[in-house]
Every structure is written in C-alpha cells, then in structure tokens.
Design an enzyme around this catalytic site. Structure first.
Site, PDB file in Angstrom:
ATOM      1  N   ASP A 289      30.834  23.378  30.351  1.00  0.00           N
ATOM      2  CA  ASP A 289      31.034  24.646  29.659  1.00  0.00           C
ATOM      3  C   ASP A 289      30.473  26.082  30.199  1.00  0.00           C
ATOM      4  O   ASP A 289      29.290  25.753  30.931  1.00  0.00           O
ATOM      5  CB  ASP A 289      30.301  24.488  28.308  1.00  0.00           C
ATOM      6  CG  ASP A 289      31.016  23.559  27.263  1.00  0.00           C
ATOM      7  OD1 ASP A 289      32.268  23.908  27.294  1.00  0.00           O
ATOM      8  OD2 ASP A 289      30.459  22.685  26.438  1.00  0.00           O
TER       9      ASP A 289
ATOM     10  N   THR B 147      40.536  42.932  11.695  1.00  0.00           N
ATOM     11  CA  THR B 147      40.230  44.218  12.548  1.00  0.00           C
ATOM     12  C   THR B 147      39.752  44.101  14.052  1.00  0.00           C
ATOM     13  O   THR B 147      39.811  45.041  14.662  1.00  0.00           O
ATOM     14  CB  THR B 147      39.313  44.787  11.417  1.00  0.00           C
ATOM     15  OG1 THR B 147      37.896  44.053  11.564  1.00  0.00           O
ATOM     16  CG2 THR B 147      39.506  45.115  10.145  1.00  0.00           C
TER      17      THR B 147
ATOM     18  N   LYS C 242      32.535  49.511  16.385  1.00  0.00           N
ATOM     19  CA  LYS C 242      32.748  49.154  17.819  1.00  0.00           C
ATOM     20  C   LYS C 242      33.540  47.785  17.929  1.00  0.00           C
ATOM     21  O   LYS C 242      33.705  47.213  16.928  1.00  0.00           O
ATOM     22  CB  LYS C 242      31.241  48.861  18.641  1.00  0.00           C
ATOM     23  CG  LYS C 242      30.589  47.771  18.049  1.00  0.00           C
ATOM     24  CD  LYS C 242      29.380  47.407  19.059  1.00  0.00           C
ATOM     25  CE  LYS C 242      28.837  45.957  18.701  1.00  0.00           C
ATOM     26  NZ  LYS C 242      28.096  45.719  17.587  1.00  0.00           N
TER      27      LYS C 242
ATOM     28  N   ASP D 187      33.873  17.921  19.893  1.00  0.00           N
ATOM     29  CA  ASP D 187      33.851  17.420  21.404  1.00  0.00           C
ATOM     30  C   ASP D 187      33.762  15.902  21.337  1.00  0.00           C
ATOM     31  O   ASP D 187      34.260  15.365  22.463  1.00  0.00           O
ATOM     32  CB  ASP D 187      32.512  17.593  22.006  1.00  0.00           C
ATOM     33  CG  ASP D 187      32.629  19.160  22.484  1.00  0.00           C
ATOM     34  OD1 ASP D 187      33.680  19.655  22.846  1.00  0.00           O
ATOM     35  OD2 ASP D 187      31.456  19.746  22.623  1.00  0.00           O
TER      36      ASP D 187
END
Lengths: 186, 667, 567
Positions: B300, B368, B382, B509
């Site tokens: 990962d 959004t 932001k 997983d």
C-alpha cells in the site's frame, strides 16, 4: 495393454527385416567391392593363403617371432591373457620370456628387449611387433638363415609403419614372407 | 542480534540441556531418521562395550570402544540440544509476549469479575482507562486510545473503535482513555500467540515440503552409506582385513550427514523465531519459506512508501492576493477539517487560531468535492481544481491563468493541488505532497537486487501514482485501486506462476490476503483479515514484508549451506578413517593417510570427535541464519559454494588433525 | 614416438567434437521435420514401416504410455532373444556348428543385449551362430533406438516448441533407428569393409600357417555388426576379444573411426538437446561439464598406460611404449587408454585392449567412469542419468541461494526428490551389494569358485567389482579374466542389468513428466540460472561427491590398494 503388446511385436518384426536382413545384406553387397570381397584381406604365397591381419605363431629361430599370445594364435578362439599388472604369475612369466629371449638372442642385452616382445596382446592375434622388437631379432635371424643383417634391416625399414600405427610397427608375417622368398630363392 | 542473547539466559540453557536428554526417547528420535540411526549405533556400541567386559577380545580395548560410545552419545545430545535451544528461544520469545495477559482480571458486561484464562469465545467484557485488555477481541462498543507498546514496542498510542477496520484489540495491551466493550474472538489457548508457541514447541510443527524433500535427500545419503558400510564387511574379508564393529560404526556415523541432520529442525524453528523477533507471528513454518520465494510484493502506498497521508507543503496565493489574507482564508477553511491533510495545512500555516463568528462549516461531500466555512461574512471553499473552477465560473468569475498554471505544475510533480476560493473568487492554491519515507528507495533497490518486483497500490490518479512510483523506485503500481483490484492483480500474477505477498488490515483485504501466497495481516486489522492471512505483524509496519522475505531466504539458505558443508566434510573424514581401517593389513594404503594421523585409533577417534563438536559449533550459525546478500543468484551460489563447500572440505582436515594432535598428546 | 600417440589422441577427440555438433543439429532436424531431415527419402519408408507395424502415428502418448510401450517392447525382445540363443544349434545360419546356449547364459546374453549393455559371458566365435549374431545386432540397433527415443521424449517435455516433436513413442523410436543409427552404420560399416573387416556369411576358414600348422580362422558378417556396436553404445563384440581383434579393428584408421563412434551420438544428443529445447546455453553447460569430467578421467589413464608397469620396469627392459600387456601394437598404449576411458564414460563397453591388464590407475578411472555413468553415458540414457544429477544439484544450489529449488521454471518437490534419490541410490546399491555378495561367496565356498578369478589379491577383487559396475552401468566391458560363465554370474549380472536399465529410464521420465505437468514459474532476476559455469561446477561437484563418497571404500580395496602396492 494388449494393444501395446501387439504393436511391439509387429514393429519388432519390421525392424528385424530392416536391421537384421536388409542392412547386413546391403553391407555384404558393398563388401563385394572391397579387397578380399569381405572375406578378409589375404595374400597367397606359394599357393598358401595367409590372412594379412591375423597374426601367426612363429617358433622357428629363422623367422621373426611375434608377440606372446595367450591362445597361441588360435584364430578361432582369440583372447588375451587378462593378467593383472601386479599378478606374481604374470611377472614370473614375463621374466621367463626375457630369459628365453636372452637365450635365443645371445648377442642382445636385457635393456634392448622391448616390452611388446614379452607381453601378450589383447587379441592374442596381434600381427605386429614394434620396430625395436624387429631390430632386436636381426642378429638371431641372420645367424640362423645366413641372410645379411643389412638386408634384414632394409626389409624392416621398408615395412615399418611409422605414421599410421600407435607405435612404429612391423607386420611379422610380411617380414617372414620376405625371409621365405629369400630362402626359397636360394 | 547480539551473541549474548543467542543462548539466552542460564535458565534457558539448563532447560535445553534437560530437554536434550528427554529427546533421546526413540519415539521422538524417530522423527529425525539421521539422528535415529546414530542412536541405534550408540546402542550397538554400548552392547559392544558390555561384550568386551564379558571377555570378548577381538574388538579392541574397552577404553577405545567406550570412548567411542561416549562420543556418539554426546553427538546425540548435541543434536538434541540444538533443537532444544531453538525451541527454548522461540518459547521464551513467545512467552514474554504472553505473560502480560495471563492472570489479567476481566470484567464481563454482566459485571462479573473473572480471570482472563476463564474467558470464552463470544464473551463480552468491559475495559476502562488504565486497564489491561485481557484477551484478543473486537470492539463492539466505544472508542479508546490504546497503548500497544507491550506487543509492538511502539510507544505512540493508537486509536481503536468499534465497527470498522480498526476494531481489533490484542490481549496484553493497555487502554489509556475511555471505555470499550470487547467481544472475545479466539478460543482460550487458540490465539495466534498460542498457535505460534505450539508451532515452536514442536507439538504441531509440521515439516514443510522443502524440509521433507531435504530429509529425503539426507535419508538417501544415509542409506547409501549404510550400504557402503554393510557391503564393506565381505569385501574387507576378501582382502583379509578384519574391521572391528567400532570402526564400522565410526565410518558410518562420520559419513552420514549428521551435521545437517542434527541442526535441521533447529534451523526451521530458528526461522520462525526470527520472524517472531521481527514481531511477526507466523501461522506455519511453510509461510516463512514461501516468503523467501516471493516474486511480487504488493505494498500500500500510504504508510509503506509514503509517510501517513499527504501533507501541505506550500501555499501559492493567486496574483494580486495578499499572502496574509490567503493564509487567513486557508486556516479558516481548515479549522473544522479533521483529516490529516487539513491538520497539516494548519500546521504549515503556523497561524494562530482565528475566532470565527457563527461559523457554518461545509463538510466535504462526494458531490461538491470541496469543503469550507461560511463565517465572518465570507464564504471560503477549498477543493479539487475542477470543483472550485465550476463554483467560480458559475458565479461569473474567471479562473486565473497563473493559478491554472500552478495547478498543472503541482500535478506534474506528483503533488495534489487544492484550490481555495473566497466568495467564489480564486485566491490561491495549496500544494499537498506525498512524503516518501526516508530510506525506502534503498529498500526497494535491495528488493530489486533480490529479484522481487514491487507493486504500489494507491487510490491516487495514475499520474500522481506514476510520479510517486518512480520517485520511490517501485516497479509497478495500481492506481485508483479498489479492493477487488488487488485481488485481480494477485490472481493475474499467480496465473503466470508468480508468488505474491501482500499486507492488509481491512475486512475488504481479507479475500486478497487469503489469495496471496504470503498474506501479512496487521495486528490492528480486523479479525477477518487476521484469519485470512498467514502471518500477523504485531508492529503494523507495512515495510515488514521486506524483512519477512529475507527471513524466508535466510531459512532456505541456512539449510542449503549446512547441507553442503555437512556433505563436503565427508571427504576429509574419508581420508581419516579409510587409511585407519586398512593400514594395518595393507601398509601400502599409508599413502592415503594424507593428514599423517598418529594411529588408526586416534584417527578414528579424531574423526568422530570432530563430527560431534561440529554440531554445537554450528548451532550459532543455525540459529542466526546464513546472511542473505542480494548479489544475484549465481554470485550468491558461487560465494556460498566457496565458503561452505570449499570450507567444508578444508575445515575438517584441519580440525581432525588438531584433534589428533591433542589425542596423541594426551596418550 | 610418444608424440605420435598424443597426436592421435588429440585428433580423435577433436574429430569427435567436430562431428558431434553437425550430427546433433541433424538429430534435432530429424525430430522436428526440419530442412535437413531428408523427409523426401525417409517419409515413404517410415510410412511403410508404420503401416506394416500397425502404428497410428497421430496417437499422442503421455509419459506413462511411453514407458508402457517401451517396457512391453523390451519384454518381447527378451523372449525372442532367449528363444534364438537357446536354439541356435538347429536354427539356420550356423556354419561353424556352434552349440545353443544354456538357460543361464542365454538369460544373461538376452538381458545384456536388450538393455544395451552387451556384457558377454561367451566368445562369439565359439558360442554364436550367425543367426544369433544377427539377432543380437538387431537389439544393438533397437535398444539404442529406444534410448534415443526416450531421451527425445524427455527433451520434448523440457522444450519450448513441444508441439513440433511427436509424442508417439513408436514414431520417435522408428525415426531414431531409421534416420540416425542406420545411415551412420552404413557409413561406418563401409569404412570397415574397405579396411579389411570381413563381411561374409561363410564360416571358419582353414588355412596353413607359414610354418605349416593348421589354422582355423573365424570370420562372419563382422563389419555390419561392429558399426552398430560402436554407434549405439552397445559394445558387444563379434569375436571374444572385441575390438582388439584384428578383424573387428584392423588398423589405426578403423580404431580412430570406431573410437569416434563410441562418443559420437552421446555427445550429439547433448547438442540436440540444446537445439530441440531452445536452451543452447544449457546444452553448453552440460557439454562442458561432461567434457571436463571426461578429460579428468582421461589424463590419468593416458599417463599411467604410457608410463608402463613399474614392476616390468624393474626387470630392466625397454618399456618406452608403455604397458603393452593386453594391447595391440597397431594402436599403442596411449590410444588404447583413450578408448578405455571413452568406452567406460559412455556405456559402450567395447574394448580395443584388455582392461584387466591395464594399470590400476586406469582400472580406477574406467570404474569411476562407469560409476558416474553420466559423462556422456549411453545413447539417450546417459543424458537421463545426468538429468538426475542436475535435479540433485538444482535442489542443493536452490537452497543455497534461498529459493525453493526450481529447474527450467518447475519446482522440485518431495515427489521428484524421492525419485531422484532412489535412482541415485540404485547404482551404488547394485554395484556394492553385488560385489559384496560375490566376495562373500568366494571366501565361503572356495570349491565352487575356483575358476572365478584370473588374478590374486586386490586385482582379483577388482575383477568382481568391475563386472558388477559394468553390469549396473549397462556398459558391458569387463575385466575379462573373470570366469563369468557360471550360473551365479549369469543370473546376478542379468538381474543387475535389468534393474539398472529400466529404473534409471523410468525415474527421469517420471520426473520430467511430473515437472512438465506443473505450473511454470517465469524466470525472474531472482531465479538461479542453471546454464552458467557456476551451476556446471555445482553439478560436477554433486556427481563427484555422490560417486566418490559411495564408492571410495570399495575402490580403496581394489585399484587404489593395488596402485599403492606397485608404486
């Protein structure tokens, strides 16, 4: 299972025809074009046929002697001595041969005896002796036959094969045939 | 690893010594065919000794025969000791982990207080701040900070909460704050640690296929030498060379590969023990071996290749915007942002907390794709470039050219741009960067030299993923990865015959962990993940896979090199024993006595003594493992052939000679 | 004059290698129907053979079927051979009126020829009719063909272009015989007949010697027989003394030709392996390893034979041509040593000098050659023996580099290991128990064994050790001093030959078959390369260690003790 068995039998039969029949006959046919027609290279002297490649036993002092043979040059039962290098009997036999040679060739010294003259060949039919073995016997033959030793030398150097043998070798039969010819002339 | 810890405490040593005798039981020896034959030989020598005491005179002196018996007996003890010490070390390692959770009081949800040993599968218990968790389990209620240092050695506390990927708690760890309710997920005595201890103790230790194959080879050698020794009797009779029983037994014991035979199980245990030292619990010895064969490592990105999450690294105010204003806006927008990114923005800005009046926080939503705050009369947002762009353009404002350029630059450098707007006007960009872990480059380079392909798994877009992959030196990546992508990738590689290792923690997983040839579950992960994998990493350290691979390789290499060493030793032993057997009746064979050993008896004794002492001499190597060097397979083979093959031929020549000198000095 | 001998040796070895390379390529073409397979000539013949033989060439055969076909076929051969040998006296083509064989001798001889061993407990000129000889010649072809066929099948299993090679055992078998052995035999036999080797169906000739003594000269269809005997690593002589007989091997030229033939196909098969599997580097590794082993055995033998017997040297005579006992002057001691090592490294077993009379060092290296039996080895089977050694080497070296061992992308697991170990065990087991049994009987029943040994002491024991080693290596040469035509030797050697032929064929085929059915692991940078010199050294060490370790004590009491007692 049965299947493989029958296949095996049939294929073996076919192979037998090819490899045990056609092939040898083919080689036999080829041999007809060779010297001796596939029956062995021979030389006929005084209406006697001799196999060139097969050594003969020579015992008369007037002839060149070949190598010791475990089977006395029996061309229908060839074999070597199969004596091991450390076998006491073997070493005794070699020593006896040396003594015999020294006795037969009184002019020669022990150091001159080439090993091939006191050791048996593998086949027991070795037609050759080494150059040294031939030279070793010259005085003896000369004294027994009266043939000039220079002549014997000459024959040997004519016959000796320096290149196409493992060691310089002379065919004993051919040397002796020269002697035979010379003697019958006289 | 320090040498001092090699044999552990004197207590451990004593235990192992005792165990060496217990293991002499033929039923236990039978598991190891090579040492079992040595045991039979020892018994035969004992019978010969008794025979001599009863008056037999053709077998040499009693002292000579008895010393041979003793040496053989000691050889057995040495071999048993090797196994016992390896077991003891493994057990000690596991026990120290287990000790903490034994005799811990547990409070059931019913309020009943019992001992942890009485907990059963499915029981639910309560743990408060300051208490030790009595057993492995899953949080079903509550959230808590937990100190896992007892197991992982990591001092920073971790947060665990019910109903997610971080719901698993380990017995022996300490709750620092809050209260949780935990359901026991393992039967008493069946936790991973218990399994591991059983594995190490040998009760449930199964030979791996590789170990079996090696045992077959070694048994084959043993059989050959059995034939050699038995047939030598009539042949020697032929050569009128009488050979005593002691000589036959010495020849046989010296020739069979006792060195590797005596150390084989110790090597296997030590492998698991090394894994445990690295805080990895293996569920089987095979998993460790398989790790050595791994072709592909799935890693990962987050936590393995990069440190945690992205961090804000730089602020770029738009043209004409005051930097102070920009900073203020940025801080305001991130005040309610609990994500690591948000926190890193505030950290980077270094600005004081701004008082907000009637703040209305806008949470990030998939729709959004931006977040922000309405406060102090301004609307600050932001978010992703296109989201903010759409927002501003909808209000009729242009997207400034210089900001657009900056955004492109950041993306190309592997960063993630976060555009900030105030009242639908773009005022600047925040650059978020992945921080690649220091030293990770070298580790990947090492893996590459080992011939292992590394694959990075990330949710990032392909561009960013590619950039990070290149910077970190990873061979391949899976971008925008969904859980099933891992699974598919593993299956694809496996179909081509490759062996895959991966690490995971979440329930999603689990299938991939089960599918992978080596699946390492993090201890913090869910029970499902832990059940699916074949190893559990107590440290929750994703780079652990690299260590696991090396441990696997070390295990196989130790076996291979010691086998080579053991067999190469036979050359010297032959030159010691064969002349000794025949010299008396065949003086010519004195020429074979190249070591010029004093007498036939001392030659045989020296060879047998060497054969015995080489076992304890190699125990440290067996336990520590032969060092793996990523220099390429052929170079490694050359090296090991030289060290252990040639060394195996030379060392015993010197050893036997020295022992012979000592013996001749003593006599 | 020694330089002449060295020259001959170097020329011979160079010729062998130079001819083996194109032959190897040709063999590869034969089995993949390539450009040089001469399909136009051979296809019609093959078609006829398959039709007559009832073979459906399109049937695919797996390794189990392959072995089944091979074993059934060999059983048939055994029965036919047994019948012919025991009834020669009344069957046709018996001009010398030789007798039929006793059951034990016929058993030994039949086994010996179907197993490609050609151990001979008889002398051809007195114990064989021409029908018998032709029958044996047939086995010389097809037993060698069997070996080639099964080796090609194993190549196929390891090959990357599998589909090009037929998986039908009979197809491989017929191709091997018809397209490889037959043409080569015709060429070699022609060279022989023009050099003086007889090829006649006439019986013994009776002539008078120069001194007037009557001489019987055995003849026969020798040339055809000798050609395939050398090419098929058979080694069974037409006459008792084999290729030392002036008819079987009349000149140095034929000696070089025959010596080349001994090694030709075994080496060519290594080349063919590279061609057929597309693994030329592997072939080079195998060739180099075998060649180094061969030369390391060759040099001591040449040196020992050419230096002569020190015990004869003590007699103070001229020994400049080396140890000549049992050797022919036309070959000399050097080329005879080359032959001795060639014939024992391959499982040929023909001799041009008596091994019994060679120096102990030569005895040691010839024995070692047969104990290893993989430095080229017999046609086809030599490669299979080597394959087992490779499997062992792969296993140990795989471990040494920290990977589960794999060969050509296939993992070596307990099952393959079990087979490989059993096959490696078999050889020492047969040789050592055989010679131990013989030693025991010799010591305990002197009345029945008085004719056994031709030499006393260590050398006598070596004769027995050699006989079992030769049987187990399917070699066929012997320390011929051994009186081996007795029920004990006939049955014991026969059983050893049977086990040592079929198990070492079945083992590697099973391993290759099992490996082929496994999932292939792609070669990665971490894979141990098995085509490197390093790996070659590893295989070499495994071979040396396995054989040295198991045979060292037995050899110590034989040639090694004899050597040190002479020098």
């Amino acid at each position: 299972m049965k299947n493989e068995l029958f296949k095996g039998i049939r294929i073996t039969a076919v192979c037998a025809v090819i490899f045990a029949l056609i092939y040898p006959v083919m080689i036999w046919a080829i041999a007809q074009f060779s010297e001796g027609n596939g029956m062995g290279q021979t030389i006929t002297i005084q209406s006697r046929k001799h196999y060139l490649n097969v050594g003969q036993e020579f015992t008369q002092q007037g002839y060149f002697h070949g190598r010791p043979s475990a089977v006395n040059y029996n061309a229908a039962g060839a074999a070597g001595s199969n004596k091991g290098p450390s076998n006491p009997d073997y070493l005794k036999a070699v020593e006896e041969r040396i003594q015999q040679l020294l006795q037969d060739n009184p002019d020669m010294k022990r150091e001159d005896i080439p090993a091939d003259l006191v050791t048996a060949s593998g086949s027991g039919l070795d037609p050759h002796i080494s150059l040294e073995a031939a030279l070793f016997q010259i005085p003896r033959i000369s004294s027994h036959t009266g043939i000039d030793s220079n002549k014997l030398h000459q024959w040997i150097s004519d016959q000796v094969d320096m290149q196409t043998t493992g060691i310089p070798a002379v065919n004993v039969l051919q040397l002796n045939l020269e002697i035979l010819k010379e003697m019958s002339h006289e | 690893m320090k040498t001092q810890s090699l044999f552990g405490s004197s207590e451990m040593l004593g235990g192992a010594l005792k165990e060496s005798f217990v293991k002499l039981h033929p039923m236990r020896m039978f598991r190891n065919p090579i040492m079992f034959t040595v045991e039979i030989c020892t018994m035969v020598m004992l019978v010969v000794c008794i025979w001599i005491l009863m008056g037999e005179s053709s077998q040499g002196s009693f002292a000579y025969n008895f010393s041979l018996f003793l040496i053989l007996f000691i050889t057995l003890l040495f071999a048993n000791f090797a196994e016992a010490i390896a077991e003891a070390r493994g057990k000690a390692q596991a026990n120290s982990l287990r000790k903490t959770r034994e005799e811990t009081p547990a409070t059931l949800v019913t309020g009943e207080k019992i001992s942890s040993a009485q907990l059963n599968l499915g029981d639910e218990f309560v743990v408060h701040a300051g208490e030790i968790i009595p057993a492995d389990g899953e949080i079903i209620e509550g959230i808590a900070t937990i100190d896992e240092s007892a197991i992982t050695g990591e001092s920073a506390p971790v947060i665990r909460e019910g109903g997610g990927d971080r719901s698993s708690v380990t017995g022996g760890t300490k709750v620092l704050s809050d209260r949780i309710v935990v359901r026991v997920t393992t039967m008493p005595g069946e936790s991973f640690l218990d399994k591991m201890i059983a594995l190490v103790e040998g009760a449930s230790r199964q030979k791996t296929p590789n170990e079996i194959a090696l045992t077959i080879l070694l048994a084959g050698f043993t059989l050959v030498f059995l034939i050699v020794c038995i047939t030598l009797k009539p042949i020697a009779d032929f050569a009128s060379t009488p050979i005593t029983i002691a000589s036959f037994i010495s020849l046989f014991v010296c020739l069979i590969p006792t060195t590797i035979g005596g150390l084989l199980s110790a090597i296997g245990i030590a492998g698991m023990d090394r894994a445990l030292k690295a805080n990895v619990i293996t569920k089987s010895g095979k998993a460790v071996e398989t790790a050595g064969d791994i072709d592909v490592l799935l890693l990962d990105k987050t936590g393995t290749i990069t440190i945690g999450n992205r961090k804000a690294t730089k602020f770029y105010p738009a043209f004409g915007v005051d930097e102070r204003n920009f900073l203020k806006a940025v801080v305001m927008s991130s005040m309610s942002d609990e994500t690591p990114e948000g926190k890193s923005i505030i950290e980077l800005a270094g600005a004081p907390i701004i008082q907000l009046e009637n703040p209305v926080f806008v949470k990030f939503s998939a729709e959004t794709r931006c977040s922000g705050v309405d406060a102090n009369g301004v609307r600050i947002r932001k978010g992703a470039t296109d989201a903010i762009k759409r927002l501003c353009e909808k209000a009729g404002n242009n997207f400034p050219e210089d900001v657009a350029m900056k955004v492109r630059d950041i993306s190309q450098n592997g960063g993630t741009p976060l555009v900030v707007s105030e009242n639908e006007n773009v005022i600047g960009v925040i650059e978020l960067q992945d921080i690649i872990k220091p030293g990770i480059n070298e580790r990947f380079a090492r893996l590459k030299r080992m011939g292992i392909k590394t694959v990075m798994v990330t949710g990032d877009n392909p561009l960013t993923a590619k950039y990070i992959a290149e910077r970190a030196g990873v061979d391949d990546f899976i971008a925008e990865a969904k859980p099933e992508d891992k699974m598919n990738y593993i299956k694809k590689e496996q179909a081509q015959g490759r062996l895959i290792a991966m690490m995971g923690d979440g329930t999603n997983d689990a299938p991939a962990l089960a599918q992978a040839d080596v699946g390492v579950a993090m201890n913090s992960g869910t029970q499902a993940a832990k059940e699916a994998g074949n190893m559990v990493d107590l440290d929750n350290d994703p780079t652990k896979l690299i260590e696991v691979v090396e441990i696997g390789k070390q295990l196989l290499m130790t076996r291979g090199t010691l086998t080579t060493f053991s067999i190469a030793n036979d050359v010297a032993k032959y030159f010691a024993i064969i002349p000794a057997l025949f010299m008396v009746s065949i003086p010519a064979l004195q020429s074979l006595n190249v070591m010029r050993l004093t007498s036939p008896e001392s030659a045989i004794l020296s060879a047998v003594i060497f054969n015995a002492v080489v076992i304890p001499a190699l125990i440290p190597l067996a336990l520590r493992g032969v060092k793996y060097r990523p220099i390429g397979a052929s170079a490694l083979l050359r090296r090991n052939l030289l060290v252990y093959g040639a060394g195996g031929i030379v060392v015993p020549f010197m050893g036997i000679k020295v022992i012979d000198l000592l013996i001749s000095l003593c006599l | 004059m020694h330089t002449n001998a060295y020259f001959i040796i170097i020329i011979t070895v160079a010729l062998i290698v130079l001819l083996a390379i194109p032959l190897g390529k040709y063999i590869a073409q034969v089995f993949t129907s390539g450009k040089w397979s001469f399909d136009k000539v051979f296809n019609p013949i093959e078609k006829t053979i398959f039709k007559l033989g009832g073979i459906d060439t399109s049937i695919e055969m797996n390794w189990k079927l392959q072995l089944k076909a091979l074993l059934w076929m060999n059983l048939i051969w055994f029965l036919i051979a047994l019948f012919v040998l025991m009834n020669m006296s009344w069957l046709p083509l018996n001009p010398d009126a030789n007798p039929s064989m006793s059951l034990d001798l016929a058993f030994n001889t039949a086994v010996s020829f179907i197993t490609n061993t050609n151990l001979q407990h008889y002398s051809g000129e007195t114990a064989m009719s021409y029908l018998g000889q032709m029958t044996l010649m047939l086995w010389q072809f097809i037993s060698a063909g069997c070996g080639i066929a099964i080796a090609i099948y194993v190549f196929k299993l390891m090959s990357q272009q599998q589909e090009k090679i037929s998986s039908n055992f009979y197809v491989l078998f017929v191709k091997a015989n018809l397209r490889i052995l037959l043409p080569l035999s015709i060429i070699v036999a022609s060279v022989l007949v023009f050099s003086g080797t007889p090829m006649t169906f006439n019986g013994k000739d009776v002539v008078a010697s120069l001194e007037g003594e009557e001489m019987h000269v055995s003849r026969g269809p020798v040339a055809a027989f000798v050609a395939i005997k050398q090419l098929g690593t058979n080694g069974g002589g037409f006459f008792g003394p084999n290729s030392s007989h002036p008819f079987e091997n009349p000149s140095l030229l034929t000696n070089v030709v025959e010596n080349v033939c001994i090694l030709l196909i075994p080496i060519a098969l290594v080349i063919a392996f590279g061609q057929l599997t597309g693994r030329k580097k592997h072939a080079t590794m195998i060739f180099m390893t075998m060649m180094v082993g061969f030369i390391m055995l060759l040099l001591p033998a040449i040196s020992a034979e050419m230096s002569g017997n020190p015990l004869i040297g003590q007699m103070n005579i001229d020994q400049q041509y080396g140890n000549m006992e049992g050797k022919e002057v036309r070959f000399g001691s050097g080329p005879s040593a080359l032959w001795a090592v060639s014939t024992t490294c391959t499982s040929n077993g023909s001799v041009n000098a008596m091994h019994d009379s060679m120096m102990p060092i030569t005895g040691l290296v010839t024995l070692t050659g047969m104990m290893i039996n993989g430095f080229f080895g017999g046609v086809g089977v030599g490669f299979l023996n080597f394959y087992v050694f490779i499997i062992l080497a792969v296993f140990v070296s795989g471990l040494m580099v920290g990977r589960t061992p794999e060969f050509l992308g296939k993992k070596i697991e307990p099952r393959e290991m079990k087979i490989a170990v059993l096959i490696t065990l078999l050889h020492p087991f047969l040789i050592l128990t055989g010679s131990a049994l013989a030693s025991y009987i010799y010591m305990n029943h002197p009345d029945q064994t008085s004719g056994w040994l031709n030499n006393p002491g260590y050398h006598g024991y070596t004769e027995m050790l050699y006989e079992f080693t030769s049987s187990s290596a399917n070699n066929g040469s012997g320390f011929e001093g051994l009186g081996d035509n007795t029920p004990f030797w006939n049955y014991a050697c026969g059983i050893v030959m049977l086990l040592a032929r079929y198990l070492p064929i079945m083992g590697p085929v099973m391993i290759a078959g099992l490996l082929a059915s496994k999932k292939s692991i792609p070669e990665g940078p971490g894979t141990l390369k098995t085509d490197t010199p390093t790996f070659g050294v590893m295989v070499f060490l495994i071979i040396v260690i396995v054989s040295a370790l198991s045979f060292f004590p037995a050899l110590t009491l034989g040639p090694i003790a004899e050597h040190f007692s002479i020098y």
